[in-house]
Design a protein around this motif. Structure first.
Motif, PDB file in Angstrom:
ATOM      1  N   LEU A 114       0.841  -1.194   0.000  1.00 30.54           N
ATOM      2  CA  LEU A 114       0.000   0.000   0.000  1.00 30.54           C
ATOM      3  C   LEU A 114       0.882   1.252   0.000  1.00 30.54           C
ATOM      4  CD1 LEU A 114      -2.578  -1.119   2.740  1.00 30.54           C
ATOM      5  CD2 LEU A 114      -2.578  -1.626   0.279  1.00 30.54           C
ATOM      6  N   HIS A 115       0.763   2.035  -1.061  1.00 30.15           N
ATOM      7  CA  HIS A 115       1.573   3.247  -1.191  1.00 30.15           C
ATOM      8  C   HIS A 115       0.711   4.497  -1.227  1.00 30.15           C
ATOM      9  CE1 HIS A 115       5.608   1.542  -2.911  1.00 30.15           C
ATOM     10  NE2 HIS A 115       5.092   0.737  -1.985  1.00 30.15           N
ATOM     11  N   ILE A 128      -0.090  -0.959  -4.903  1.00 32.15           N
ATOM     12  CA  ILE A 128      -1.113  -0.035  -5.360  1.00 32.15           C
ATOM     13  C   ILE A 128      -0.874   1.299  -4.679  1.00 32.15           C
ATOM     14  CG2 ILE A 128      -2.813  -1.807  -5.902  1.00 32.15           C
ATOM     15  CD1 ILE A 128      -4.152  -1.329  -3.216  1.00 32.15           C
ATOM     16  N   CYS A 129      -1.274   2.369  -5.353  1.00 31.07           N
ATOM     17  CA  CYS A 129      -0.978   3.708  -4.856  1.00 31.07           C
ATOM     18  C   CYS A 129      -2.259   4.526  -4.811  1.00 31.07           C
ATOM     19  CB  CYS A 129       0.046   4.372  -5.787  1.00 31.07           C
ATOM     20  SG  CYS A 129       0.506   6.058  -5.320  1.00 31.07           S
ATOM     21  N   ALA A 148      -9.422   2.720   3.135  1.00 31.08           N
ATOM     22  CA  ALA A 148     -10.005   2.282   1.862  1.00 31.08           C
ATOM     23  C   ALA A 148      -9.061   1.324   1.143  1.00 31.08           C
ATOM     24  CB  ALA A 148     -10.299   3.498   0.980  1.00 31.08           C
ATOM     25  N   MET A 149      -7.757   1.594   1.201  1.00 29.08           N
ATOM     26  CA  MET A 149      -6.787   0.739   0.519  1.00 29.08           C
ATOM     27  C   MET A 149      -6.657  -0.616   1.205  1.00 29.08           C
ATOM     28  SD  MET A 149      -3.850   3.417  -0.576  1.00 29.08           S
ATOM     29  CE  MET A 149      -3.090   2.307  -1.756  1.00 29.08           C
ATOM     30  N   ILE A 150      -6.774  -0.619   2.523  1.00 32.56           N
ATOM     31  CA  ILE A 150      -6.747  -1.892   3.256  1.00 32.56           C
ATOM     32  C   ILE A 150      -7.896  -2.784   2.794  1.00 32.56           C
ATOM     33  CG2 ILE A 150      -7.101  -2.932   5.530  1.00 32.56           C
ATOM     34  CD1 ILE A 150      -5.570  -0.472   6.692  1.00 32.56           C
ATOM     35  N   LYS A 151      -9.077  -2.180   2.593  1.00 32.58           N
ATOM     36  CA  LYS A 151     -10.227  -2.959   2.113  1.00 32.58           C
ATOM     37  C   LYS A 151      -9.962  -3.532   0.724  1.00 32.58           C
ATOM     38  CE  LYS A 151     -13.723  -0.502   4.825  1.00 32.58           C
ATOM     39  NZ  LYS A 151     -14.867   0.447   4.765  1.00 32.58           N
ATOM     40  N   ARG A 157      -7.033  -4.385  -0.439  1.00 31.49           N
ATOM     41  CA  ARG A 157      -6.110  -5.514  -0.266  1.00 31.49           C
ATOM     42  C   ARG A 157      -6.800  -6.713   0.384  1.00 31.49           C
ATOM     43  NH1 ARG A 157      -0.270  -4.513   2.326  1.00 31.49           N
ATOM     44  NH2 ARG A 157      -1.418  -4.260   4.288  1.00 31.49           N
ATOM     45  N   GLN A 158      -7.708  -6.463   1.301  1.00 31.83           N
ATOM     46  CA  GLN A 158      -8.433  -7.568   1.917  1.00 31.83           C
ATOM     47  C   GLN A 158      -9.246  -8.337   0.875  1.00 31.83           C
ATOM     48  OE1 GLN A 158     -10.591  -5.380   4.908  1.00 31.83           O
ATOM     49  NE2 GLN A 158      -9.106  -5.842   6.537  1.00 31.83           N
TER      50      GLN A 158
END
Length: 349
Positions: A9-10, A311-312, A335-338, A340-341
């Motif tokens: 996650l970037h 992803i950025c 939001a990015m964690i979701k 990746r989940q």
């Protein structure tokens, strides 16, 4: 099963620079952008890194080894890696139009070479495990439209030369799908340009805020997918439109920006109007971020492609007061964690 740890996650550094300047707000320094990124945390999860704007005032494209190492050390001190680099290929930053004069096109390729030098040095320093060099055509759609076939041919030739240079440094180039760049401003047009380049190290950088605008035909009405006066509550039609665009461009995609868009365009500073980057929690956002990211990260059968190693989040042209609020980056990280989940995977360290 352990939690997904890929894609990484970037955050992006360039929202501190793009759309800023004398005719807008002051730029935000790279040190501050790194600090804001490093401080974000959601349920014990933090950003893994950031993507870099390889231009002043963040990093001089002509930086020497000491300057590059200094930046690497700053990232490492905050437990952050560096990913993709944006090459400053535009007129006014040392570059030139990819369909311009021979001199302009040479300047474009020179800027790509300089970005590749920095990218390789960061790899050699162990701070950049993955990522690409991002480019665009550095010209507006109306200029391109004066001679679509001829200008696409010129852009492809410039990109081809840039790809050959990038290959010398082990780099790939990702052309950003953004409606403000000629030859890249429609989804079919973008595919045509990529096909014309004909190099193994050319690819596409998908940004969810920009590619949503492809569906609306901004700057390329003949490539519109959604009807005029589209009812945004019609989720089924929106999903089919997203599937159409991603089916065409996913095979090319080598870099991916998670973002939100409210279906409108926006520009600030000297940046032409393009897909508006909304905050992750914007109630007017038209995308279901986690679900719609899956159109890019999974194939047509729903299988993970695992092509995208990081992803950025692109918060380009966020106002400074928004960027200085920790909640902004925590919401984005959440939001990015979701994403990746739902669309990530685990690899043993």
């Amino acid at each position: 099963m352990p939690e997904n740890n890929y894609p990484k996650l970037h955050n992006a550094s360039w929202p501190g620079v793009v759309g800023k300047g004398p005719d807008s707000e002051p730029p935000i320094s790279i040190d501050t952008m790194i600090e804001l990124t490093a401080n974000a945390e959601v349920d014990g999860v933090k950003f893994d890194g950031f993507d870099l704007f390889a231009a002043d005032p963040h990093l001089d494209i002509d930086s020497n080894d000491d300057g590059i190492k200094e930046l690497a050390d700053k990232a490492r001190a905050k437990n952050l890696e560096i990913g993709s680099l944006v090459a400053p290929v535009w007129t006014g930053t040392g570059g030139g139009s990819a369909m311009g004069s021979r001199e302009e096109r040479d300047q474009f390729v020179t800027q790509v070479r300089k970005a590749c030098v920095i990218g390789k040095k960061l790899r050699d320093l162990g701070i950049r495990p993955n990522g690409v060099i991002r480019i665009d055509s550095s010209v507006d759609p109306s200029s391109w439209a004066a001679d679509p076939a001829g200008n696409t041919k010129l852009i492809a030739q410039t990109f081809r030369e840039a790809c050959d240079v990038a290959a010398d440094y082990g780099e790939s180039l990702a052309a950003e799908g953004e409606i403000c760049w000629g030859g890249m401003h429609g989804w079919k047009t973008m595919v045509n340009t990529l096909e014309a380049v004909d190099r193994p190290n050319i690819g596409f950088q998908a940004d969810m805020a920009h590619t949503l605008l492809y569906l609306l035909g901004y700057n390329k009405e003949d490539e519109r997918i959604l009807p005029k006066d589209f009812d945004w509550s019609d989720r089924a039609t929106l999903t089919e439109g997203l599937k159409t665009v991603t089916a065409a461009l996913r095979p090319w995609t080598i870099d991916f920006h998670v973002a939100q868009n409210d279906g409108t365009v926006f520009g600030s500073g000297s940046h032409d109007k393009t897909g508006r980057h909304c905050q992750a929690s914007d109630p007017n956002g038209k995308l279901d971020i986690a679900v719609d990211a899956g159109h890019w990260l999974r194939d047509e059968n729903g299988n993970l492609t695992k092509k995208i190693r990081h992803i950025c989040w692109d918060g380009c042209m966020f106002p400074n007061d928004v960027m200085m609020q920790p909640k902004t980056w925590n919401d984005i990280l959440g939001a990015m964690i979701k994403v990746r989940q739902q669309h990530g995977w685990y690899e043993a360290p």
